[in-house]
Each structure stands twice: as structure tokens, then as C-alpha cells.
Design a protein around this motif. Sequence first.
Motif, mmCIF file in Angstrom:
data_model
loop_
_atom_site.group_PDB
_atom_site.id
_atom_site.type_symbol
_atom_site.label_atom_id
_atom_site.label_comp_id
_atom_site.label_asym_id
_atom_site.label_seq_id
_atom_site.Cartn_x
_atom_site.Cartn_y
_atom_site.Cartn_z
ATOM 1 N N GLY A 1 0.829 -1.192 0.000
ATOM 2 C CA GLY A 1 0.000 0.000 0.000
ATOM 3 C C GLY A 1 0.864 1.242 0.000
ATOM 4 N N SER A 2 0.242 2.385 -0.136
ATOM 5 C CA SER A 2 0.985 3.640 -0.081
ATOM 6 C C SER A 2 0.031 4.781 0.257
ATOM 7 C CB SER A 2 1.698 3.926 -1.409
ATOM 8 O OG SER A 2 0.767 4.079 -2.464
ATOM 9 N N VAL A 3 0.568 5.795 0.892
ATOM 10 C CA VAL A 3 -0.187 7.011 1.184
ATOM 11 C C VAL A 3 0.722 8.193 0.875
ATOM 12 C CG1 VAL A 3 -1.676 6.021 2.957
ATOM 13 C CG2 VAL A 3 0.535 6.987 3.611
ATOM 14 N N GLY A 4 0.122 9.351 0.724
ATOM 15 C CA GLY A 4 0.923 10.533 0.440
ATOM 16 C C GLY A 4 0.227 11.786 0.919
ATOM 17 N N GLY A 5 0.949 12.875 0.931
ATOM 18 C CA GLY A 5 0.372 14.139 1.350
ATOM 19 C C GLY A 5 1.337 15.284 1.116
ATOM 20 N N ILE A 6 0.807 16.493 1.153
ATOM 21 C CA ILE A 6 1.595 17.701 0.958
ATOM 22 C C ILE A 6 1.900 18.328 2.319
ATOM 23 C CG2 ILE A 6 1.709 19.964 -0.135
ATOM 24 C CD1 ILE A 6 1.549 17.660 -2.119
ATOM 25 N N VAL A 7 3.166 18.651 2.543
ATOM 26 C CA VAL A 7 3.586 19.348 3.758
ATOM 27 C C VAL A 7 4.011 20.757 3.361
ATOM 28 C CG1 VAL A 7 5.221 19.408 5.669
ATOM 29 C CG2 VAL A 7 4.347 17.220 4.852
ATOM 30 N N ASP A 8 3.482 21.751 4.034
ATOM 31 C CA ASP A 8 3.802 23.143 3.728
ATOM 32 C C ASP A 8 5.123 23.549 4.366
ATOM 33 O OD1 ASP A 8 1.599 23.793 2.093
ATOM 34 O OD2 ASP A 8 0.313 23.964 3.857
ATOM 35 N N ALA A 9 6.194 22.980 3.849
ATOM 36 C CA ALA A 9 7.550 23.284 4.315
ATOM 37 C C ALA A 9 8.521 22.831 3.236
ATOM 38 C CB ALA A 9 7.849 22.583 5.633
ATOM 39 N N PRO A 10 9.684 23.482 3.131
ATOM 40 C CA PRO A 10 10.682 23.076 2.137
ATOM 41 C C PRO A 10 11.165 21.647 2.371
ATOM 42 C CG PRO A 10 11.188 25.243 3.044
ATOM 43 C CD PRO A 10 10.109 24.661 3.900
ATOM 44 N N VAL A 11 11.582 20.995 1.311
ATOM 45 C CA VAL A 11 11.963 19.590 1.397
ATOM 46 C C VAL A 11 13.111 19.363 2.372
ATOM 47 C CG1 VAL A 11 13.560 19.715 -0.569
ATOM 48 C CG2 VAL A 11 12.474 17.530 0.014
ATOM 49 N N ASP A 12 14.062 20.290 2.466
ATOM 50 C CA ASP A 12 15.196 20.102 3.387
ATOM 51 C C ASP A 12 14.743 20.086 4.844
ATOM 52 O OD1 ASP A 12 16.995 19.902 1.335
ATOM 53 O OD2 ASP A 12 17.603 22.008 1.399
ATOM 54 N N LYS A 13 13.765 20.931 5.172
ATOM 55 C CA LYS A 13 13.263 20.957 6.550
ATOM 56 C C LYS A 13 12.471 19.692 6.864
ATOM 57 C CE LYS A 13 13.168 25.927 7.430
ATOM 58 N NZ LYS A 13 12.354 27.087 7.882
ATOM 59 N N VAL A 14 11.705 19.214 5.889
ATOM 60 C CA VAL A 14 10.952 17.976 6.092
ATOM 61 C C VAL A 14 11.922 16.808 6.264
ATOM 62 C CG1 VAL A 14 9.277 16.377 5.096
ATOM 63 C CG2 VAL A 14 8.979 18.840 4.773
ATOM 64 N N TRP A 15 12.951 16.786 5.444
ATOM 65 C CA TRP A 15 13.942 15.706 5.523
ATOM 66 C C TRP A 15 14.630 15.686 6.881
ATOM 67 C CZ3 TRP A 15 15.178 11.291 3.439
ATOM 68 C CH2 TRP A 15 16.450 10.751 3.650
ATOM 69 N N SER B 1 6.990 23.833 -0.431
ATOM 70 C CA SER B 1 6.164 22.709 0.011
ATOM 71 C C SER B 1 6.795 21.405 -0.464
ATOM 72 C CB SER B 1 4.731 22.835 -0.520
ATOM 73 O OG SER B 1 4.723 22.787 -1.931
ATOM 74 N N THR B 2 6.383 20.299 0.163
ATOM 75 C CA THR B 2 6.991 18.994 -0.097
ATOM 76 C C THR B 2 5.915 17.925 -0.257
ATOM 77 O OG1 THR B 2 8.945 19.574 1.201
ATOM 78 C CG2 THR B 2 8.557 17.233 0.812
ATOM 79 N N LEU B 3 6.078 17.102 -1.243
ATOM 80 C CA LEU B 3 5.205 15.951 -1.439
ATOM 81 C C LEU B 3 5.844 14.748 -0.750
ATOM 82 C CD1 LEU B 3 2.751 14.623 -2.814
ATOM 83 C CD2 LEU B 3 4.180 14.296 -4.841
ATOM 84 N N VAL B 4 5.121 14.134 0.170
ATOM 85 C CA VAL B 4 5.609 12.977 0.918
ATOM 86 C C VAL B 4 4.929 11.725 0.379
ATOM 87 C CG1 VAL B 4 5.851 11.908 3.182
ATOM 88 C CG2 VAL B 4 5.903 14.408 2.972
ATOM 89 N N ASP B 5 5.719 10.758 -0.018
ATOM 90 C CA ASP B 5 5.201 9.482 -0.507
ATOM 91 C C ASP B 5 5.693 8.370 0.414
ATOM 92 O OD1 ASP B 5 4.091 7.510 -2.330
ATOM 93 O OD2 ASP B 5 6.140 7.128 -2.978
ATOM 94 N N TRP B 6 4.771 7.665 1.029
ATOM 95 C CA TRP B 6 5.103 6.592 1.971
ATOM 96 C C TRP B 6 4.535 5.289 1.432
ATOM 97 C CZ3 TRP B 6 5.028 7.621 7.908
ATOM 98 C CH2 TRP B 6 5.453 6.478 8.598
ATOM 99 N N SER B 7 5.399 4.382 1.015
ATOM 100 C CA SER B 7 4.954 3.078 0.519
ATOM 101 C C SER B 7 5.378 1.998 1.503
ATOM 102 C CB SER B 7 5.543 2.798 -0.870
ATOM 103 O OG SER B 7 6.958 2.813 -0.845
ATOM 104 N N PHE B 8 4.632 0.910 1.518
ATOM 105 C CA PHE B 8 4.928 -0.158 2.466
ATOM 106 C C PHE B 8 4.523 -1.504 1.906
ATOM 107 C CE2 PHE B 8 0.894 1.847 3.385
ATOM 108 C CZ PHE B 8 0.003 0.804 3.583
ATOM 109 N N GLU B 9 5.211 -2.533 2.343
ATOM 110 C CA GLU B 9 4.869 -3.908 1.986
ATOM 111 C C GLU B 9 4.980 -4.777 3.220
ATOM 112 O OE1 GLU B 9 7.660 -6.573 0.249
ATOM 113 O OE2 GLU B 9 9.053 -4.954 -0.217
ATOM 114 N N ILE B 10 4.056 -5.700 3.365
ATOM 115 C CA ILE B 10 4.053 -6.602 4.507
ATOM 116 C C ILE B 10 3.800 -8.024 4.026
ATOM 117 C CG2 ILE B 10 3.208 -4.802 6.074
ATOM 118 C CD1 ILE B 10 0.458 -6.055 5.933
ATOM 119 N N SER B 11 4.297 -8.967 4.798
ATOM 120 C CA SER B 11 4.001 -10.366 4.496
ATOM 121 C C SER B 11 2.563 -10.654 4.917
ATOM 122 C CB SER B 11 4.957 -11.292 5.257
ATOM 123 O OG SER B 11 6.296 -11.061 4.865
#
Length: 208
Positions: free
Chosen positions: A60-74, A165-175
Motif C-alpha cells: 500500500g501507499s499514502v501521500g500528502g503535501i507538507v507546507d515546508a521546504p523539502v530540506d526541513k521535512v527531511w 512545500s513537499t510531497l511525501v510518498d510513503w509506501s509499504f509492503e508486509i508479508s
Amino acid sequence: MPHKSTELSCRNCFSPGNKLNNQGEGCPMFDGCRLSCLMESYDLFAHKDEENWPENQWRGSVGGIVDAPVDKVWYIVSKTDWLTEWMPMVETCTHLKGVEGQPGYVRLVSGFMFPHDDGDRSWIKERLVSMDPLLHKFSYKMEATNVGLDGSLNSLKLIDYGDDSTLVDWSFEISPVEGASEESLIDYLGFLYKSCINKISGAIKASS
């Protein structure tokens, strides 16, 4: 099995909760949308790495926009010491071995990620598989847990979305988990991880 469609909260052309398929269809401004360009340029929703994943995994995966520069999010999402600030279900995170930021680093996360009948806290021992500060992405593998998710892989990727702003993409896999519903478990994990993405802005403000 392909991973489920990603939820986004695009401030330009999506209302919160709208879902995209892999072609971006459903966007009223698709032809001129920056998000479509990002999907094409970065292959965000295709997840090419999935071709190396075992076929029987649940994904599965989820995503969202964070109102901050990518370096600060990282800075926030890549540091173990800040984990409790943007993961509301995590109470503690302890360094176990290795050097943070380098593959092989191991940490122990505990909190209330999953409910237990006896009220005990969940715990997850996870190992850093890869981290690329230049591309703003990393992957952690759950090596041992008390929630039945041993071997699960979580991958986070940040994309500069412009206008600080930064786009965050979170993907995951499980057994596959015996006795569990794939759809219900993927939906629950998606909800859990989406709640984390929503907390990143607050964590950045707290760090300032």
C-alpha cells in the motif's frame, strides 16, 4: 498484487481524501497539473522498485503535501530523535546499534501502533536498509515485532513540490498475516501513516 491507490491532499486540484489511480485520472486540471508532471518525472506512483518485491506481499501507499521546504521535512523525518514528534502513536525510540543514517543502523520503536487486549505497548525493532539524503528517501525493515509484522518494509520519499512545500510518498509492503484481512490491514496502516504525515508540519515548527 499492485499496491492500493494513494491518498493525497493536493492544494491545487484535489480536496483531501481524493484518490488517484496510476494515470492521475479524476483530476479536473490533470492536463496542466504540477502533480501529473511529478508523477511522470519521478514515477512516484509506479514504484518501479516493486518489480523486485516478492509477489505474495501485501502493499500500500499514502501521500500528502507538507507546507515546508523539502530540506526541513527531511531533517525531521530522517532523524530518530524526532520520531516521537511526528508519529503520534510512538512513545519512545531507542538507538540499538550502528550509526544513524547508515545501512544496518537498528532502532527500537515502542508505543500504541496496534491495540493489545492486555494493554501492552507495541514494539518494533527496525533496521535501516537504505538512505539517500540527496534524493530524500529511505527504507526501514521491521526485523522483529510483537504485532505480527516481521519482515515488513517501509519506504519514505520526499519530492520538492515548489512554493516551499513537499510531497511525501510513503509506501509499504508486509508479508500476509494469517487470519487478517488484507484490505483492512492495508487501510489501517495507511490511516496510521497518513496521520504521521499530517504531523510533520507541527514537528518542524517545534524544532525551530
